[in-house]
Design a protein around this motif. Structure first.
Motif, PDB file in Angstrom:
ATOM      1  N   LEU A   1       0.846  -1.199   0.000  1.00 23.22           N
ATOM      2  CA  LEU A   1       0.000   0.000   0.000  1.00 23.22           C
ATOM      3  C   LEU A   1       0.882   1.249   0.000  1.00 23.22           C
ATOM      4  O   LEU A   1       1.997   1.222   0.530  1.00 23.22           O
ATOM      5  CB  LEU A   1      -0.918   0.001   1.227  1.00 23.22           C
ATOM      6  CG  LEU A   1      -2.023  -1.051   1.220  1.00 23.22           C
ATOM      7  CD1 LEU A   1      -2.705  -1.092   2.580  1.00 23.22           C
ATOM      8  CD2 LEU A   1      -3.031  -0.763   0.125  1.00 23.22           C
ATOM      9  N   PRO A   2       0.398   2.344  -0.571  1.00 27.39           N
ATOM     10  CA  PRO A   2       1.217   3.566  -0.605  1.00 27.39           C
ATOM     11  C   PRO A   2       1.481   4.111   0.799  1.00 27.39           C
ATOM     12  O   PRO A   2       0.615   4.063   1.674  1.00 27.39           O
ATOM     13  CB  PRO A   2       0.377   4.550  -1.415  1.00 27.39           C
ATOM     14  CG  PRO A   2      -0.946   3.927  -1.619  1.00 27.39           C
ATOM     15  CD  PRO A   2      -0.883   2.495  -1.235  1.00 27.39           C
ATOM     16  N   ALA A   3       2.678   4.629   0.992  1.00 27.11           N
ATOM     17  CA  ALA A   3       3.045   5.231   2.278  1.00 27.11           C
ATOM     18  C   ALA A   3       2.156   6.445   2.536  1.00 27.11           C
ATOM     19  O   ALA A   3       1.750   7.149   1.617  1.00 27.11           O
ATOM     20  CB  ALA A   3       4.510   5.646   2.258  1.00 27.11           C
ATOM     21  N   GLY A   4       1.851   6.675   3.791  1.00 22.42           N
ATOM     22  CA  GLY A   4       1.068   7.845   4.169  1.00 22.42           C
ATOM     23  C   GLY A   4      -0.434   7.676   4.041  1.00 22.42           C
ATOM     24  O   GLY A   4      -1.185   8.619   4.273  1.00 22.42           O
ATOM     25  N   LEU A   5      -0.888   6.490   3.702  1.00 18.83           N
ATOM     26  CA  LEU A   5      -2.325   6.243   3.573  1.00 18.83           C
ATOM     27  C   LEU A   5      -3.028   6.399   4.923  1.00 18.83           C
ATOM     28  O   LEU A   5      -4.130   6.915   5.003  1.00 18.83           O
ATOM     29  CB  LEU A   5      -2.552   4.839   3.003  1.00 18.83           C
ATOM     30  CG  LEU A   5      -3.948   4.459   2.583  1.00 18.83           C
ATOM     31  CD1 LEU A   5      -4.438   5.353   1.445  1.00 18.83           C
ATOM     32  CD2 LEU A   5      -3.987   3.006   2.132  1.00 18.83           C
ATOM     33  N   LEU A   6      -2.352   5.980   5.982  1.00 21.55           N
ATOM     34  CA  LEU A   6      -2.886   6.098   7.332  1.00 21.55           C
ATOM     35  C   LEU A   6      -2.049   7.081   8.137  1.00 21.55           C
ATOM     36  O   LEU A   6      -0.822   7.089   8.036  1.00 21.55           O
ATOM     37  CB  LEU A   6      -2.847   4.744   8.050  1.00 21.55           C
ATOM     38  CG  LEU A   6      -3.767   3.648   7.547  1.00 21.55           C
ATOM     39  CD1 LEU A   6      -3.528   2.367   8.342  1.00 21.55           C
ATOM     40  CD2 LEU A   6      -5.215   4.057   7.652  1.00 21.55           C
ATOM     41  N   THR A   7      -2.714   7.874   8.936  1.00 26.74           N
ATOM     42  CA  THR A   7      -2.006   8.780   9.842  1.00 26.74           C
ATOM     43  C   THR A   7      -2.136   8.324  11.291  1.00 26.74           C
ATOM     44  O   THR A   7      -1.436   8.820  12.166  1.00 26.74           O
ATOM     45  CB  THR A   7      -2.536  10.221   9.715  1.00 26.74           C
ATOM     46  OG1 THR A   7      -3.948  10.216   9.974  1.00 26.74           O
ATOM     47  CG2 THR A   7      -2.254  10.768   8.322  1.00 26.74           C
ATOM     48  N   GLU A   8      -3.043   7.390  11.533  1.00 28.33           N
ATOM     49  CA  GLU A   8      -3.236   6.823  12.866  1.00 28.33           C
ATOM     50  C   GLU A   8      -3.735   5.396  12.705  1.00 28.33           C
ATOM     51  O   GLU A   8      -4.231   5.014  11.646  1.00 28.33           O
ATOM     52  CB  GLU A   8      -4.221   7.659  13.679  1.00 28.33           C
ATOM     53  CG  GLU A   8      -5.560   7.833  13.038  1.00 28.33           C
ATOM     54  CD  GLU A   8      -6.426   8.830  13.790  1.00 28.33           C
ATOM     55  OE1 GLU A   8      -7.647   8.638  13.792  1.00 28.33           O
ATOM     56  OE2 GLU A   8      -5.891   9.795  14.365  1.00 28.33           O
ATOM     57  N   PRO A   9      -3.610   4.576  13.745  1.00 29.95           N
ATOM     58  CA  PRO A   9      -4.071   3.192  13.653  1.00 29.95           C
ATOM     59  C   PRO A   9      -5.573   3.125  13.368  1.00 29.95           C
ATOM     60  O   PRO A   9      -6.329   4.007  13.773  1.00 29.95           O
ATOM     61  CB  PRO A   9      -3.763   2.606  15.034  1.00 29.95           C
ATOM     62  CG  PRO A   9      -2.722   3.498  15.606  1.00 29.95           C
ATOM     63  CD  PRO A   9      -2.987   4.862  15.036  1.00 29.95           C
ATOM     64  N   VAL A  10      -5.971   2.076  12.685  1.00 31.85           N
ATOM     65  CA  VAL A  10      -7.382   1.863  12.381  1.00 31.85           C
ATOM     66  C   VAL A  10      -7.734   0.407  12.696  1.00 31.85           C
ATOM     67  O   VAL A  10      -6.944  -0.500  12.447  1.00 31.85           O
ATOM     68  CB  VAL A  10      -7.703   2.234  10.908  1.00 31.85           C
ATOM     69  CG1 VAL A  10      -6.956   1.347   9.933  1.00 31.85           C
ATOM     70  CG2 VAL A  10      -9.185   2.164  10.637  1.00 31.85           C
ATOM     71  N   LYS A  11      -8.920   0.226  13.295  1.00 30.12           N
ATOM     72  CA  LYS A  11      -9.402  -1.112  13.623  1.00 30.12           C
ATOM     73  C   LYS A  11     -10.369  -1.541  12.526  1.00 30.12           C
ATOM     74  O   LYS A  11     -11.317  -0.812  12.200  1.00 30.12           O
ATOM     75  CB  LYS A  11     -10.106  -1.124  14.978  1.00 30.12           C
ATOM     76  CG  LYS A  11     -10.467  -2.525  15.469  1.00 30.12           C
ATOM     77  CD  LYS A  11     -11.135  -2.504  16.839  1.00 30.12           C
ATOM     78  CE  LYS A  11     -10.146  -2.200  17.928  1.00 30.12           C
ATOM     79  NZ  LYS A  11     -10.740  -2.304  19.280  1.00 30.12           N
ATOM     80  N   LEU A  12     -10.118  -2.699  11.955  1.00 25.51           N
ATOM     81  CA  LEU A  12     -10.919  -3.204  10.847  1.00 25.51           C
ATOM     82  C   LEU A  12     -11.526  -4.548  11.194  1.00 25.51           C
ATOM     83  O   LEU A  12     -11.026  -5.260  12.069  1.00 25.51           O
ATOM     84  CB  LEU A  12     -10.036  -3.366   9.599  1.00 25.51           C
ATOM     85  CG  LEU A  12      -9.310  -2.119   9.110  1.00 25.51           C
ATOM     86  CD1 LEU A  12      -8.301  -2.480   8.044  1.00 25.51           C
ATOM     87  CD2 LEU A  12     -10.310  -1.115   8.583  1.00 25.51           C
ATOM     88  N   GLN A  13     -12.590  -4.879  10.487  1.00 25.01           N
ATOM     89  CA  GLN A  13     -13.191  -6.205  10.566  1.00 25.01           C
ATOM     90  C   GLN A  13     -13.393  -6.704   9.143  1.00 25.01           C
ATOM     91  O   GLN A  13     -13.832  -5.953   8.274  1.00 25.01           O
ATOM     92  CB  GLN A  13     -14.565  -6.181  11.238  1.00 25.01           C
ATOM     93  CG  GLN A  13     -14.547  -6.191  12.714  1.00 25.01           C
ATOM     94  CD  GLN A  13     -15.949  -6.325  13.301  1.00 25.01           C
ATOM     95  OE1 GLN A  13     -16.956  -6.203  12.619  1.00 25.01           O
ATOM     96  NE2 GLN A  13     -16.016  -6.568  14.587  1.00 25.01           N
ATOM     97  N   THR A  14     -13.064  -7.964   8.936  1.00 19.92           N
ATOM     98  CA  THR A  14     -13.320  -8.599   7.653  1.00 19.92           C
ATOM     99  C   THR A  14     -14.107  -9.875   7.920  1.00 19.92           C
ATOM    100  O   THR A  14     -13.735 -10.667   8.784  1.00 19.92           O
ATOM    101  CB  THR A  14     -12.009  -8.926   6.911  1.00 19.92           C
ATOM    102  OG1 THR A  14     -11.299  -7.703   6.707  1.00 19.92           O
ATOM    103  CG2 THR A  14     -12.284  -9.574   5.571  1.00 19.92           C
ATOM    104  N   ARG A  15     -15.198 -10.033   7.182  1.00 21.79           N
ATOM    105  CA  ARG A  15     -16.041 -11.231   7.316  1.00 21.79           C
ATOM    106  C   ARG A  15     -15.761 -12.161   6.141  1.00 21.79           C
ATOM    107  O   ARG A  15     -15.954 -11.804   4.991  1.00 21.79           O
ATOM    108  CB  ARG A  15     -17.512 -10.847   7.336  1.00 21.79           C
ATOM    109  CG  ARG A  15     -18.412 -12.037   7.640  1.00 21.79           C
ATOM    110  CD  ARG A  15     -19.866 -11.636   7.664  1.00 21.79           C
ATOM    111  NE  ARG A  15     -20.438 -11.784   6.348  1.00 21.79           N
ATOM    112  CZ  ARG A  15     -21.337 -10.986   5.821  1.00 21.79           C
ATOM    113  NH1 ARG A  15     -21.767  -9.932   6.482  1.00 21.79           N
ATOM    114  NH2 ARG A  15     -21.807 -11.193   4.621  1.00 21.79           N
ATOM    115  N   PHE A  16     -15.270 -13.324   6.444  1.00 21.26           N
ATOM    116  CA  PHE A  16     -15.011 -14.353   5.455  1.00 21.26           C
ATOM    117  C   PHE A  16     -16.214 -15.287   5.425  1.00 21.26           C
ATOM    118  O   PHE A  16     -16.616 -15.808   6.460  1.00 21.26           O
ATOM    119  CB  PHE A  16     -13.764 -15.155   5.822  1.00 21.26           C
ATOM    120  CG  PHE A  16     -12.494 -14.364   5.800  1.00 21.26           C
ATOM    121  CD1 PHE A  16     -11.631 -14.453   4.725  1.00 21.26           C
ATOM    122  CD2 PHE A  16     -12.148 -13.533   6.854  1.00 21.26           C
ATOM    123  CE1 PHE A  16     -10.453 -13.730   4.697  1.00 21.26           C
ATOM    124  CE2 PHE A  16     -10.977 -12.806   6.842  1.00 21.26           C
ATOM    125  CZ  PHE A  16     -10.120 -12.904   5.758  1.00 21.26           C
TER     126      PHE A  16
END
Length: 160
Positions: free
Chosen positions: A106-121
């Motif tokens: 992923l490109p650098a700088g996309l996030l500026t702080e942590p993010v919590k994600l959920q993925t449903r398989f």
């Protein structure tokens, strides 16, 4: 002798508890992002194809697993947890898949702080009738999560 055995078992259990990773308290209060990967900042994330658990494929099993995890600005993963799952085998494969995704691409700088994600398989065995389409999977899921990732398997019968 019996007391020594019990004491040894208790010591092993306690030492296992100490080595079990606990969630990072820095991320405990992070809310789960509601934006699915397909439309959000992670749409360019190369996702390695997930494996259908052989144990479930042999048994004709279908189900789901929702995995929650934190991604930091340097694309490190933390607090990978199975939130919902219909089988431990589905949870195992879903966690393994997230670890194999190519976050560093992923490109650098996309996030500026942590993010919590959920993925449903959603693990589905296709029979040629379109039963593994996203609409069908959403109609019969047991797991939560908006970021849906279908994992389609095919049951193969071997005649001997």
């Amino acid at each position: 002798m019996k007391q020594l055995s019990l004491l040894l078992c208790a010591a092993i259990c306690l030492s296992a508890c100490q080595t079990t990773p606990s969630p990072d308290s820095r991320f405990a209060s992070l809310p789960v992002s509601s934006q699915p990967h397909a439309t959000g900042p992670f749409s360019a994330l190369p996702r390695v194809e997930q494996l259908y658990p052989i144990e479930e494929a042999k048994a004709g099993g279908e189900g789901c697993a929702t995995i929650e995890y934190v991604v930091t600005p340097d694309y490190q993963l933390h607090d990978i947890v199975s939130r919902d799952f219909s089988s431990r085998f589905f949870a195992r494969e879903a966690k393994a898949a997230i670890l194999k995704w190519q976050w560093q691409q992923l490109p650098a700088g996309l996030l500026t702080e942590p993010v919590k994600l959920q993925t449903r398989f959603e693990f589905c065995l296709e029979n040629g009738e379109g039963r593994c389409a996203a609409e069908q999977l959403n109609a019969r899921t047991q797991c939560r999560g908006d970021d849906l990732l279908p994992v389609v398997g095919h049951r193969v019968l071997v005649r001997r």
